[in-house]
Design an enzyme around this catalytic site. Structure first.
Site, PDB file in Angstrom:
ATOM      1  N   ASN A   1      -7.905   3.725   8.718  1.00  0.00           N
ATOM      2  CA  ASN A   1      -7.315   2.522   9.300  1.00  0.00           C
ATOM      3  C   ASN A   1      -7.408   2.478  10.826  1.00  0.00           C
ATOM      4  OD1 ASN A   1      -5.412   4.664   8.449  1.00  0.00           O
ATOM      5  ND2 ASN A   1      -3.972   3.558   9.736  1.00  0.00           N
TER       6      ASN A   1
ATOM      7  N   CYS B   1       1.899   1.701  13.147  1.00  0.00           N
ATOM      8  CA  CYS B   1       2.988   2.510  12.597  1.00  0.00           C
ATOM      9  C   CYS B   1       3.424   3.590  13.577  1.00  0.00           C
ATOM     10  CB  CYS B   1       2.564   3.167  11.304  1.00  0.00           C
ATOM     11  SG  CYS B   1       1.699   2.049  10.214  1.00  0.00           S
TER      12      CYS B   1
ATOM     13  N   GLY C   1       0.808  -1.214   0.000  1.00  0.00           N
ATOM     14  CA  GLY C   1       0.000   0.000   0.000  1.00  0.00           C
ATOM     15  C   GLY C   1       0.847   1.272   0.000  1.00  0.00           C
ATOM     16  N   SER C   2       1.934   1.264   0.741  1.00  0.00           N
ATOM     17  CA  SER C   2       2.757   2.477   0.834  1.00  0.00           C
ATOM     18  C   SER C   2       3.331   2.847  -0.528  1.00  0.00           C
ATOM     19  CB  SER C   2       3.904   2.273   1.820  1.00  0.00           C
ATOM     20  OG  SER C   2       3.405   1.933   3.083  1.00  0.00           O
TER      21      SER C   2
ATOM     22  N   GLN D   1      -7.760  -0.281   3.500  1.00  0.00           N
ATOM     23  CA  GLN D   1      -8.635  -0.892   4.515  1.00  0.00           C
ATOM     24  C   GLN D   1      -9.989  -1.319   3.934  1.00  0.00           C
ATOM     25  OE1 GLN D   1      -8.002  -1.644   7.734  1.00  0.00           O
ATOM     26  NE2 GLN D   1      -5.927  -0.829   7.723  1.00  0.00           N
TER      27      GLN D   1
ATOM     28  N   SER E   1      -3.380  -3.227  -0.501  1.00  0.00           N
ATOM     29  CA  SER E   1      -2.304  -4.038   0.061  1.00  0.00           C
ATOM     30  C   SER E   1      -2.833  -5.432   0.411  1.00  0.00           C
ATOM     31  CB  SER E   1      -1.761  -3.364   1.327  1.00  0.00           C
ATOM     32  OG  SER E   1      -0.777  -4.171   1.918  1.00  0.00           O
TER      33      SER E   1
ATOM     34  N   THR F   1      11.887  -7.725 -11.329  1.00  0.00           N
ATOM     35  CA  THR F   1      11.177  -8.973 -11.598  1.00  0.00           C
ATOM     36  C   THR F   1      10.013  -9.122 -10.632  1.00  0.00           C
ATOM     37  OG1 THR F   1      13.165  -9.962 -12.480  1.00  0.00           O
ATOM     38  CG2 THR F   1      11.450 -11.485 -11.728  1.00  0.00           C
TER      39      THR F   1
HETATM   40  C1  LIG Z   1      -1.614  -0.734   6.010  1.00  0.00           C
HETATM   41  C2  LIG Z   1      -1.940   0.519   5.306  1.00  0.00           C
HETATM   42  C3  LIG Z   1      -1.064   1.090   4.368  1.00  0.00           C
HETATM   43  C4  LIG Z   1       0.315   0.530   4.110  1.00  0.00           C
HETATM   44  O1  LIG Z   1       0.320  -0.674   3.427  1.00  0.00           O
HETATM   45  P1  LIG Z   1       1.694  -1.515   3.325  1.00  0.00           P
HETATM   46  O2  LIG Z   1       1.313  -2.707   2.531  1.00  0.00           O
HETATM   47  O3  LIG Z   1       2.133  -1.799   4.700  1.00  0.00           O
HETATM   48  O4  LIG Z   1       2.670  -0.650   2.609  1.00  0.00           O
HETATM   49  C5  LIG Z   1      -1.472   2.224   3.717  1.00  0.00           C
HETATM   50  N1  LIG Z   1      -2.673   2.793   3.951  1.00  0.00           N
HETATM   51  C6  LIG Z   1      -3.545   2.275   4.838  1.00  0.00           C
HETATM   52  C7  LIG Z   1      -4.863   2.929   5.039  1.00  0.00           C
HETATM   53  C8  LIG Z   1      -3.204   1.136   5.550  1.00  0.00           C
HETATM   54  O5  LIG Z   1      -4.066   0.636   6.434  1.00  0.00           O
END
Ligand SMILES: *Cc1c(COP(=O)(O)O)cnc(C)c1O
Length: 394
Positions: free
Chosen positions: A150, A323, A69-70, A178, A198, A236
């Protein structure tokens, strides 16, 4: 042990683990190689792309696989910023309770001369579309608002915000990490231009995710090198992880209705039970809320101690975002919805999983009640509240 921290990460499903290990054993080829085992890996990759796209109403070519997600959030924001820069548009609209993957990228863009307007998320934790509309200017290149928060689980009026952005011809990105796999999301119906997801938040593996970029938008690549992902993300591909993500997502989509009924009943049972603890309050709207999210503040205690004592009782929960744990700052989300520091410190997030039972909910309610009472017993803040030296807020 009751695992109630699914917003931090989920356990992989058996089906996803099966796909992952099978793919590691049998389809180890490099999808860019021309011989058979490479081409088989390529087929697995493209099938996963079709599956993922299918669940969110996208075209396969609109999906870019990422490390999570990041990375997807970073790529979406930097894509909009690059396009904006070209057109002399350097203003972005967002909200104060976004994930740090968005907020910290916005900070970085500010250093490059971008201006950012954060719209209010109000006491209920919900952005108002008319306020997004008001915040959009001639030079706005992006609106980025998360689909569901989140920490407090509030679901945003994404379709309405998307419609405003379409009308104003401004790109619209949503961090749907989420939401995907938990509530229905359709990029067409929801008027979304870019969306982040994610795998590890819907029972897939860690370190894999995807970014949806609507056809016609030129994605900026963060990682340069080979021509993988149509030249938009070099390196890859993590074929086993991507295939397992597709398995997990299809499974989540097929069980969405059933899980929603089960989870929201458990969520409401927990909310009703925890509300009976004196001087407590639910954080975020009670109704426009993810099926599995419960988030409370209890006045006069420290969230960290609450978590440790709940862990002793076999309950694994969080005070907000994994986090930010480890730092003593209260949650930026709780501050954004107007909780004062003292109250924000005493927070508890329970993000429950599909296997939770009524008995487990009742055990959680009883345990939280006991631990809160115990902690208040030697809390100086609580003593001041009871003696009238300080005013109760909740
Ligand atoms: C967990 C989360 C992320 C980050 O995802 P990763 O796969 O850890 O990089 C970003 N945004 C929200 C809202 C999240 O809950």
């Amino acid at each position: 042990m009751i695992y109630a921290d699914n917003a931090a990460t989920t356990k992989m499903s058996d089906a996803a683990i099966d796909t992952l290990t099978r793919c590691m054993k049998e389809t180890f080829g490099n999808p860019s190689s021309l011989y058979s085992i490479g081409q088989t890996a390529k087929e697995v990759l493209e099938k996963a792309r079709e599956d993922v796209a299918g669940v969110i109403g996208a075209q396969p070519r609109e999906i870019i696989f990422t490390s999570g997600g990041s990375e997807a959030d970073n790529q979406a924001l930097l894509t909009a910023a690059a396009l904006g820069k070209k057109n002399g548009k350097k203003h972005i609209v967002s909200s104060a309770f976004e994930h740090h993957a968005v907020l910290h990228t916005l900070e970085r863009l500010k250093k490059e001369g971008f201006e950012v307007t954060l719209v209010d998320v109000h006491e209920n934790g919900i952005v108002r579309p008319e306020e997004v509309e008001k915040a959009i200017r001639e030079d706005t290149c992006l609106v980025t608002i998360m689909y569901a928060n989140n920490e407090i689980g509030t679901i945003q009026p994404i379709r309405e915000i998307g419609a405003i952005c379409r009308q104003k011809k401004v790109l619209f990105h949503t961090d749907a990490v989420q939401a995907i796999g938990h509530i229905p999301v359709n990029v067409e119906e929801d008027n979304i231009d870019m969306l982040s997801s994610s795998a590890r938040k819907f029972h897939g593996p860690k370190g894999v995710g995807f970014l949806y970029v609507k056809k016609g938008i030129k994605a900026e690549n963060l990682i340069t090198g080979g021509a993988q992902e149509r030249g938009k993300r070099a390196g890859t591909e993590n074929v086993p992880g991507i295939a397992a993500m597709a398995t997990a997502l299809k499974e989540a989509a097929s069980k969405l209705d059933e899980n929603t009924v089960k989870l929201s009943a458990a969520r409401d049972r927990l909310i009703a039970g925890l509300k009976t603890i004196p001087h407590s309050a639910l954080n975020g709207d009670e109704h426009s809320r993810l099926p599995g999210n419960v988030n409370f503040c209890f006045e006069g205690i420290e969230g960290e101690s609450l978590l440790l004592l709940l862990d002793d009782k076999g309950i694994e929960a969080s005070s907000g975002s994994a986090c930010t744990s480890g730092s003593l700052d209260p949650s930026h989300v709780l501050l954004a919805i107007g909780r004062v520091h003292d109250v924000a410190h005493g927070s508890l997030r329970l993000s429950i999983g599909e296997t939770i039972t009524d008995e487990e909910c009742d055990y959680i309610i009883k345990s939280v009640g006991e631990v809160v009472e115990y902690l208040r017993g030697f809390s100086p803040v609580w003593r001041d509240l009871v003696s009238g030296k300080k005013q109760f807020i909740l």
